[in-house]
Design an enzyme around this catalytic site. Structure first.
Site, PDB file in Angstrom:
ATOM      1  N   GLU A  82      10.232   1.744  10.506  1.00 17.54           N
ATOM      2  CA  GLU A  82       8.916   2.395  10.370  1.00 17.54           C
ATOM      3  C   GLU A  82       8.557   3.152  11.647  1.00 17.54           C
ATOM      4  O   GLU A  82       8.030   4.270  11.598  1.00 17.54           O
ATOM      5  CB  GLU A  82       7.836   1.356  10.055  1.00 17.54           C
ATOM      6  CG  GLU A  82       7.928   0.807   8.642  1.00 17.54           C
ATOM      7  CD  GLU A  82       7.003  -0.378   8.379  1.00 17.54           C
ATOM      8  OE1 GLU A  82       6.873  -0.761   7.213  1.00 17.54           O
ATOM      9  OE2 GLU A  82       6.422  -0.930   9.341  1.00 17.54           O
ATOM     10  N   LYS A 102      -8.453  -4.011   6.718  1.00 19.57           N
ATOM     11  CA  LYS A 102      -7.430  -4.015   7.782  1.00 19.57           C
ATOM     12  C   LYS A 102      -7.987  -3.513   9.117  1.00 19.57           C
ATOM     13  O   LYS A 102      -7.349  -3.655  10.152  1.00 19.57           O
ATOM     14  CB  LYS A 102      -6.245  -3.129   7.377  1.00 19.57           C
ATOM     15  CG  LYS A 102      -5.534  -3.532   6.089  1.00 19.57           C
ATOM     16  CD  LYS A 102      -4.562  -4.632   6.326  1.00 19.57           C
ATOM     17  CE  LYS A 102      -3.746  -5.008   5.102  1.00 19.57           C
ATOM     18  NZ  LYS A 102      -2.662  -4.096   4.809  1.00 19.57           N
ATOM     19  N   THR A 105       0.842  -1.202   0.000  1.00 18.14           N
ATOM     20  CA  THR A 105       0.000   0.000   0.000  1.00 18.14           C
ATOM     21  C   THR A 105       0.877   1.251   0.000  1.00 18.14           C
ATOM     22  O   THR A 105       0.630   2.199  -0.761  1.00 18.14           O
ATOM     23  CB  THR A 105      -0.956   0.003   1.216  1.00 18.14           C
ATOM     24  OG1 THR A 105      -1.504  -1.306   1.375  1.00 18.14           O
ATOM     25  CG2 THR A 105      -2.080   1.002   1.024  1.00 18.14           C
TER      26      THR A 105
HETATM   27  C1  ABF Z   1       4.085  -1.989   6.149  1.00 11.66           C
HETATM   28  O1  ABF Z   1       3.681  -2.925   5.212  1.00 11.66           O
HETATM   29  C2  ABF Z   1       4.061  -2.732   7.362  1.00 11.66           C
HETATM   30  O2  ABF Z   1       4.262  -2.251   8.590  1.00 11.66           O
HETATM   31  C3  ABF Z   1       2.941  -3.645   7.255  1.00 11.66           C
HETATM   32  O3  ABF Z   1       3.480  -4.785   7.798  1.00 11.66           O
HETATM   33  C4  ABF Z   1       2.793  -3.832   5.800  1.00 11.66           C
HETATM   34  C5  ABF Z   1       1.444  -3.665   5.213  1.00 11.66           C
HETATM   35  O4  ABF Z   1       1.602  -4.148   3.943  1.00 11.66           O
HETATM   36  P1  ABF Z   1       0.577  -4.076   2.794  1.00 11.66           P
HETATM   37  O5  ABF Z   1       0.312  -2.644   2.556  1.00 11.66           O
HETATM   38  O6  ABF Z   1       1.304  -4.749   1.683  1.00 11.66           O
HETATM   39  O7  ABF Z   1      -0.615  -4.842   3.263  1.00 11.66           O
HETATM   40  O8  ABF Z   1       3.284  -0.894   6.118  1.00 11.66           O
END
Ligand code: ABF
Length: 231
Positions: free
Chosen positions: A105, A123, A31
């Protein structure tokens, strides 16, 4: 709408919070990568921002897009960080680290005036913990560290399997800082603040994937559009 399209929608909305001259933290994951792509397009049309990446992968993506990059040492205060999450609840408490970049992060997000989380709406959960909580741990003394995590987590009501994250071929996953990741399959985290405090007491745990009191806004994209949490 595909999940990919939802990620793009969240990323594009987050881009509206970026103003010329800002110092921006760039997250990691699929994302966050959509946000970096969208930012790269804006930069190509003249937007001037200075960015810091939360992982080597994001650094390389941003450089390829011609985004002006700095380091957190050169630019220790950022205006805004935009990053993804693995889970978030209604109080903007997050689980992060599925991509293994949780330490950088958290350092980058904490050095930022504002953190915006971008995600597809799936999510968002009522209770954190279905997604295994990642912990970054030093390799030295792994068994002792794991035993201590098991005991202290149980004290705050969290029990479940704790697994070393592996790559194919029997090799452990190593973070950008050369540490291991333990994925804690707790299932339910009823008291995230208590668990966070307990984990901070364990010397071998470098950082845990609970982000509490760090995110200011969540931009969630679902079938019926984008919703903002914390606005
Ligand atoms: C990062 O990417 C992370 O902290 C989290 O684990 C992950 C989320 O990934 P995605 O956006 O691919 O679902 O932000």
């Amino acid at each position: 709408m595909s999940q990919d399209a939802l990620k793009v929608a969240a990323a594009e909305r987050a881009l509206t919070y970026v103003e010329p001259g800002m110092r921006v933290g760039l997250g990691t994951g699929s994302t966050a990568a959509k946000f970096v792509d969208a930012l790269g397009k804006k930069v190509a049309t003249g937007l001037d921002v200075l960015c810091v990446a939360t992982s080597e992968a994001t650094q390389s993506q941003a450089e390829k897009l011609g985004i002006r990059m700095s380091t957190l040492d050169e630019t220790p205060f950022l205006d805004l960080t935009v990053d993804g999450a693995d889970e978030l609840d209604g109080e903007l408490r997050l689980i992060k680290g599925g991509g293994g970049a949780l330490l950088r992060e958290k350092i980058v997000a904490t050095a930022s005036g504002r953190m915006i989380v971008i995600a597809d709406a799936s999510k968002k959960v009522d209770l954190l913990g279905a997604f295994p909580l990642p912990l970054e741990v030093v390799p030295f003394g792994l068994t002792a560290t794991r035993n201590m995590i098991t005991a202290l987590a149980a004290d705050v009501g969290c029990e479940g399997d704790i697994k070393v994250r592996m790559l194919g071929g029997g090799k452990p996953f190593l973070t950008d800082s050369g540490n291991l990741i333990l994925d804690c399959h707790f299932g339910r985290i009823e008291e995230p603040e208590d668990l966070d405090e307990a984990l901070k007491l364990i010397p071998g745990v470098v950082e845990n994937g609970l982000f509490i009191g760090i995110a200011d806004l969540a931009v969630l994209a679902g079938a019926d559009g984008v919703t903002l949490l914390g606005a």
